[in-house]
Design a protein around this motif. Structure first.
Motif, PDB file in Angstrom:
ATOM      1  N   GLU A 104      -9.188   3.293   4.157  1.00  8.63           N
ATOM      2  CA  GLU A 104      -7.900   2.883   3.779  1.00  8.63           C
ATOM      3  C   GLU A 104      -6.891   4.100   4.292  1.00  8.63           C
ATOM      4  O   GLU A 104      -5.991   3.715   4.602  1.00  8.63           O
ATOM      5  N   MET A 123      -6.644  -0.603  -1.726  1.00 12.85           N
ATOM      6  CA  MET A 123      -6.354  -1.880  -1.059  1.00 12.85           C
ATOM      7  C   MET A 123      -5.713  -2.929  -1.697  1.00 12.85           C
ATOM      8  O   MET A 123      -6.251  -3.010  -2.958  1.00 12.85           O
ATOM      9  N   LYS A 157      -4.575  -2.591   3.859  1.00 12.66           N
ATOM     10  CA  LYS A 157      -3.881  -1.216   3.327  1.00 12.66           C
ATOM     11  C   LYS A 157      -2.300  -1.758   3.022  1.00 12.66           C
ATOM     12  O   LYS A 157      -1.568  -2.495   4.002  1.00 12.66           O
TER      13      LYS A 157
END
Length: 260
Positions: A166, A239, A259
């Motif tokens: 991420e 996320m 993201k």
């Protein structure tokens, strides 16, 4: 008094150990043990995948890449990408202006992938970099997409690896994990267990001369988080729009997250 001491010791042991297949090992030892497995099987890895899955792993991987949304000009990180099979499938999608970094903790696997990509004529459009998925050597917001096929289950701290994915994704970037998961049909699950524990290690001994490594691979599949658990781990990493797609009755699943 003794109960409190025992509880504290148990908690400390849990914090300091992890699973290596069905064995508990010190967290600091797992990376070395996994490295030994993949160094042992690197030269036979793709042949063994064909034998173990009757070639179905190739269909799973093509679907994984084909539904990735990766497109021309993208910069992609393929984690646990060692032998280059996922990267090769990406090359037509990223075009001449895209770039793939193949990351793997095991140099023997990377050596196989590097040779394969060069032989396929992809020089200049990829690079192989040894790295640990738990501590990616990249700045924040670097990649348009990150893929990881059949590698997350071998990572010691899976949540940290997802956190790192991420971090290095660009806003709007997509993380995708293809991994063995939980078979949903009871009869299919029993057949799968029989094949996995009774047949696959023997195939490993016959083809690669390494029964123990393939016993570990089978056990590591059973210790991997199931679909809903892994989805929640994607969400914990920050996320959004996290989802999963079962393939072959849940034998494998594709997890996706973005993201924000």
């Amino acid at each position: 008094m003794n109960t409190d001491v025992n509880s504290k010791e148990k908690a400390q042991n849990t914090d300091e150990t992890t699973h290596f297949g069905f064995r508990d090992v010190a967290k600091g030892d797992k990376e070395k043990l996994v490295g030994e497995v993949f160094t042992s099987v690197a030269s036979k890895y793709d042949i063994m995948n064909d034998m173990m899955s009757a070639g179905i792993h190739r269909i799973w991987k093509r679907h994984f890449v084909g539904t990735s949304g990766i497109h021309k000009g993208n910069k992609v990180l393929d984690l646990a990408g060692g032998t280059g099979d996922i990267a090769k499938l990406m090359m037509p999608l990223i075009g001449q202006t895209g770039h793939v970094i193949i990351g793997d903790i095991n140099q023997a696997m990377l050596d196989v992938g590097n040779d394969r990509m060069i032989d396929a004529g992809f020089m200049g459009r990829f690079e192989c970099v040894q790295m640990n998925a738990e501590a990616l050597p990249f700045e924040d917001n670097t990649f348009d997409a990150i893929t990881m096929a059949f590698g997350l289950r071998n990572v010691t701290d899976k949540q940290q690896a997802l956190n790192e994915m991420e971090r290095v994704l660009k806003p709007g970037g997509k993380a995708m994990v293809l991994e063995f998961s939980e078979v949903k049909n009871e009869l299919m699950s029993k057949l799968y267990d029989f094949y996995s524990f009774k047949i696959l290690p023997e195939i490993g001994q016959f083809i690669a001369g390494d029964k123990a490594s393939y016993q570990y691979l089978v056990e590591s599949i059973r210790k991997h988080p199931n679909q809903e658990t892994l989805k929640s781990m994607f969400e914990k990493a920050g996320m959004a729009m996290c989802e999963y797609e079962n393939l072959s009755g849940g034998m494998v699943a594709i997890h996706r997250g973005y993201k924000i």
